[in-house]
Design an enzyme around this catalytic site. Structure first.
Site, PDB file in Angstrom:
ATOM      1  N   HIS A 153       0.815  -0.988  -0.091  1.00  0.00           N
ATOM      2  CA  HIS A 153      -0.013  -0.134  -0.111  1.00  0.00           C
ATOM      3  C   HIS A 153       0.800   1.218   0.049  1.00  0.00           C
ATOM      4  CE1 HIS A 153      -3.727  -1.934   0.398  1.00  0.00           C
ATOM      5  NE2 HIS A 153      -3.346  -2.675   1.356  1.00  0.00           N
TER       6      HIS A 153
ATOM      7  N   CYS B 182      -0.698   2.061  -4.876  1.00  0.00           N
ATOM      8  CA  CYS B 182      -1.352   3.311  -5.473  1.00  0.00           C
ATOM      9  C   CYS B 182      -0.427   4.394  -5.412  1.00  0.00           C
ATOM     10  CB  CYS B 182      -2.432   3.551  -4.268  1.00  0.00           C
ATOM     11  SG  CYS B 182      -3.654   2.420  -3.999  1.00  0.00           S
TER      12      CYS B 182
END
Lengths: 616, 398
Positions: free
Chosen positions: B162, B204
């Site tokens: 992440h 991301c």
């Protein structure tokens, strides 16, 4: 706010600004009467003032101790010494001066005089100017000795002293054989003086009944040329032998060899582990064992000793099973076996199944060189290596720079495929093992940038090279020491410079004492190495340069230098502010308030005294 | 994105300092010329999965898929550093124990045989990651946990987990910032720990993670740009979580067609990403990389290369020289054994001579007595004598 208690009349507390405000109930001008202005009859006590002042003072006294105890410990790095070394190395790159001594043994009783020697010396020097210079060798000083039946004269213009004693060696000694003549020359030249710059000797022996010239390069620091030739030819041969072999190790310009980074397989801490593995591809066919401990280590000991100034070598060996290769070979009946082409070789090492890197003595920064003997299975046996021009390889061996070398050994009972020998345990014979080790020595030389042997060289006259039991001749070792010393010195310098710039760029990084000590020791060793280089002593220069580089790398890779864990100045404040700010605020305000109160009381008392004085 | 930054000094004092910097650059080039000539020798791969917990199964599957690809194309385990922050294969919630899949058809078990995880579980921290990159380990760290690259190595660095704007989350408790990564790469370049570096990031806002890089020889590709998310590919209803991310899924689809002999170029890999299929824009920066991408085969980073040189001949004559120097016969093992013994006996006899230098009188007498006797009979006599003494003493004490 601190309450003011005590024996005074209850008056409103004085305001902070310090000026007497006109209070609503005591708004009386001071000069009117003696009861209304606040007076006190006793001297104001100083106990409270001393108390608060002493607390404040203790805080102030303790502040430098706090700052000192929480300061970052940074061991001072000698950055000006580092820049000094950088200047010295960049302005005068390390170069080793050496000497060339040419000896002419003439058979004819010629009058050998000083003019002849001087002429020869000048022509040799001129010859050397024409040939390309090497990066590591510095000034070459030339001297010539001409010895004939009539006497012996040497040029005395330069101070190259190789210890040649006239009359010890004559052309009649050539019959004893090359190796023995080599030793004879070695003893005649005052063998092995370790101090001072290295002197290389070329002896030209004039023999009348020879057709053409023959060159023999010995295993110490001399070579000799046998034949009948004129001066010009002799001078050109001397220059060529010196420049091509003694200075460059037989590597031509532009060829991959000594001096390039991928041919210096020494770990950054100066250790090399040579790991010898015997690989049985398919143990169900046959299982081979070898006697490496006794034979191999004995044969390799002189090599390890010879390379000690540039690397600390450890030797390990293992036998592995179930290790198939990962490239494909095809069967070729014309050549009588299975053939691998050179294009398949990069995929030969099957890293998934060959667990070679099992060394327990190799530390994190040492280099491991793998030497592998691959025994093919019965299906692919005998396995040959085919060179691009169609010939079969004589050695069946190849190297990969900085990794190691592989040799394919076909077991002797390979072609008798009629009777299947299931998993018989056999031992590699000593003779085979010794021949294998010869190939490994050739590969070790290749890994260090030299040619495995000089047999396949094309030369314009027959040249023979005497083989040394140390794996490297002394002039080759000089070459290795020079190159490694130069490159280690430069690498040590770049490491120290980047360490110093890193430390400067992080002002709040802790620099431990160990790092400072390692940097100092490294600088000391580097200075010693450079000093020895200017004197031309290649082996001690190499030792010091290796040590300097190892220490510099230890300092740079010290595990305490981790850039994320440094406390910035805000971090520092964030830690200490919650402890000290509220307390110090209170203490400061209390002290100020006490002082003001004391001053006000003093004023009252002095007013009382004044009124007493006026009334009495 | 600022690709080049001018040094602030030169803008202040142009003329004199320009000359000085030019001279310095000349020095640097001459000194560093040898390093830029280094050949490509070997390939390394550092594969990092930074998330833990069962619902981040897909990050583990991403990393293991890339591990499998890289091994299949030839990089050996000893040159791969695999960092997995959690254990999915033996997780109690895994209904297929010891198996990790990256596709709902369960065709490929990524955790099959020969998986070597170098940093597992809580060992995957920002500090350990930076130590792996810069090489600053404690001295006790084993070689299998270090990147032992040299100036001829190409390194593939793959990170998944992440992430966000200029950071990557490690283990749900700390972050790796983009300037930390840039700093580590700068130090690696200074110590010549790589020749070329390829960074692949699948998180991301991945492209922000390598925005601060300045070192030459670095190529970086991220699965999404700033402000975009990277999405998972599909959900495996049997396992219950998503099993792979889109960027890695399409990367694997590209590599499944290749083997270690193929020479597809990096350009074909980078242009194979379709933004509509990825649902994000795969962004790559090549301003720090000199070679044109269509000339670089993917096996330069994802496969293994070994430069080989043929050994023309052995160092013939070594055996003879060895025998000449140390007189030994070239025979079979028995001869060697005798030779070894002969060489060691002079040493041993010296030691024995020293030991026997001061014999006492009674030992001489004893030795003379024992000259001609069999040792077994002597031992028997001695034991018998001891037994008699024992019996005598007990009888006397009673």
């Amino acid at each position: 706010m601190a309450e003011i208690a005590g024996d005074e009349a209850p008056t409103p507390p004085p305001p902070i600004s310090g000026e007497v405000s006109t209070d609503p109930y005591t708004s009386i001008p001071a000069s009117t009467g003696s009861n209304n202005p606040p007076l006190r009859t006793t001297k104001p006590g100083v106990k409270r003032l001393i108390l608060t002042a002493s607390v404040l003072l203790s805080f102030l006294v303790g502040l430098p101790f706090l700052l000192k105890s929480t300061e970052i410990h940074r061991s001072p790095l000698p950055s000006d010494a580092i820049t000094g070394l950088a200047h010295r190395l960049h302005s005068a790159p390390p170069s080793f001066p050496c000497g060339l001594h040419a000896v002419f043994l003439r058979s004819v009783p010629d009058r050998s005089d000083a003019s002849l020697t001087r002429r020869l010396e000048q022509s040799i020097s001129a010859q050397l100017q024409l040939l390309p210079a090497t990066s590591t060798a510095g000034n070459v000083s030339v001297s010539v000795t001409v010895e004939s039946a009539g006497g012996c004269s040497s040029s005395s213009s330069s101070n190259v002293d190789s210890g040649w004693q006239c009359g010890t060696v004559t052309s009649a000694d050539l019959v004893i054989g090359d190796e023995v003549f080599d030793e004879l020359l070695h003893s005649a030249l005052g063998s092995g003086r370790g101090d001072g710059s290295r002197v290389y000797t070329v002896v030209v022996v004039e023999v009348d009944d020879a057709e053409g010239m023959r060159v023999v390069v010995g295993k110490h620091r001399h070579a000799w040329v046998v034949g009948k030739a004129d001066e010009v030819k002799a001078v050109s041969v001397i220059g060529k032998v010196f420049a091509k072999y003694f200075m460059n190790g037989g590597i031509e310009e532009g060829e991959a060899g000594i001096g390039k980074g991928e041919f210096m397989p020494v770990g950054s801490d100066g250790n090399v582990v040579l790991s010898f593995s015997l690989l049985n591809a398919d143990p169900s066919d046959w299982v081979y064992d070898w006697d490496f401990e006794k034979i191999g280590e004995r044969m390799l000991n002189p090599v390890v000793e010879a390379l000690r100034p540039i690397a600390e070598i450890n030797i390990e060996s293992q036998v592995l099973y179930h290790t198939p290769k990962s490239s494909y070979s095809y069967s070729d009946d014309k050549l009588g076996g299975n053939v691998l082409s050179m294009g398949d070789i990069p995929f030969f090492v099957n890293s998934n199944e060959w667990h070679l890197d099992t060394s327990t003595s190799a530390t994190g920064r040492s280099k491991v060189l793998q030497f592998v003997v691959y025994i093919p299975s019965a299906r692919e046996c005998p396995l040959y290596l085919q060179l691009p021009d169609g010939r079969l390889s004589k050695t069946n061996a190849f190297i990969s720079p900085m990794w190691g070398g592989v040799l394919i050994w076909n077991p002797p009972d390979c072609s008798l495929d009629s009777k299947k020998t299931h998993g018989t345990r056999k031992k590699m014979s000593s003779q085979e093992l010794m021949e294998t080790i010869e190939i490994f020595i050739g590969q070790l030389r290749q890994l260090f940038g030299l040619k495995p042997s000089y047999l396949s060289q094309d030369m314009d006259m027959p040249t023979k090279f005497v083989v040394s039991e140390k794996g490297f001749t002394e002039w080759e070792l000089d070459l290795l020491y020079r190159h490694h010393a130069c490159s280690n010195l430069l690498s040590c310098l770049t490491t120290l410079e980047s360490l110093s710039s890193l430390v400067r760029s992080l002002p709040r990084m802790i620099v431990m004492d160990e790092i400072g000590r390692q940097v100092e020791l490294s600088l000391e060793a580097a200075n010693l190495a450079q000093g020895n280089a200017t004197l031309g002593i290649s082996d001690s220069s190499a030792v010091h340069a290796t040590r300097a580089r190892a220490l510099a790398e230890d300092a740079f890779f010290h595990p305490s230098i981790m850039s994320i864990s440094y406390a910035s100045i805000e971090h520092y404040f964030a830690i200490y502010m919650p402890f000290f700010a509220p307390v110090s605020l209170h203490v400061l305000l209390a002290a100020i308030k006490e002082l003001k109160r004391y001053k006000a009381e003093r004023a009252k008392y002095s007013a009382f005294l004044a009124s007493q004085a006026t009334s009495s | 994105m600022a690709f080049g930054r001018r040094s602030p000094r030169s803008s202040r004092h142009p003329p004199a300092l320009a000359i000085v910097t030019a001279l310095l650059l000349a020095f640097l080039f001459s000194a560093a010329a040898s390093s830029t000539d280094a050949m490509h020798n070997n390939n390394w791969a550092v594969l990092v999965c930074t998330s833990r917990f069962w619902f981040n199964y897909r990050h583990m599957a991403n990393t293991l898929s890339l591990y499998r690809t890289v091994k299949r194309l030839g990089i050996p385990d000893e040159r791969i550093i695999l960092m997995l922050a959690d254990d999915m294969a033996c997780n109690p919630r895994n209904s297929y124990p010891a198996q990790v899949f990256n596709n709902e058809n369960h065709q490929l078990n990524l955790y099959g045989d020969n998986v070597e995880v170098d940093y597992r579980g809580y060992e995957v921290t920002v500090e350990n990651f930076l130590r792996v990159l810069t090489g600053r380990h404690e001295s006790a760290v084993p070689r299998s946990k270090r990147v032992l690259s040299d100036e001829g190595s190409h390194i593939l660095l793959y990170m998944t987990g992440h992430g966000g704007d200029e950071f990557l989350k490690f283990q749900d408790s700390e972050e790796l910032q983009s300037h930390d990564l840039a700093d580590a790469v700068k130090q690696m370049k200074e110590k010549h720990r790589f020749k070329e570096l390829l960074i692949m990031v699948d998180t991301c806002q991945a492209a922000t993670l390598f925005s601060q890089l300045q070192s030459p020889g670095v190529l970086a590709i991220g699965s999404s740009m700033k402000g975009e998310n990277s999405y998972s590919h599909h959900l495996d209803s049997d396992i219950g979580v998503s099993v792979v991310d889109r960027f890695t899924y399409y990367t694997l689809a590209f590599f499944e067609k290749l083997n270690m002999y193929s020479n597809a170029s990096l350009n074909s890999l980078f242009t194979s990403y379709n933004p509509s299929m990825l649902m994000s824009t795969a962004y790559y920066r090549m301003d720090l990389y000199e070679r044109p991408l269509n000339e670089v085969p993917v096996t330069n980073f994802f496969g293994s290369v070994m430069k080989t040189l043929h050994t023309d001949s052995a160092y013939t004559g070594f055996l003879a020289a060895h025998d000449y120097a140390t007189p030994l016969s070239v025979g079979d093992n028995l001869d060697d054994h005798f030779m070894l013994k002969d060489r060691s006996t002079p040493r041993r006899s010296n030691i024995e001579k020293e030991a026997q230098l001061t014999p006492h009188g009674w030992t001489e007498v004893l030795l003379e007595q024992l000259e001609g006797k069999n040792t077994d009979t002597v031992v028997m006599y001695g034991l018998g004598g001891m037994g008699i003494l024992l019996a005598l003493s007990t009888w006397l004490s009673m």
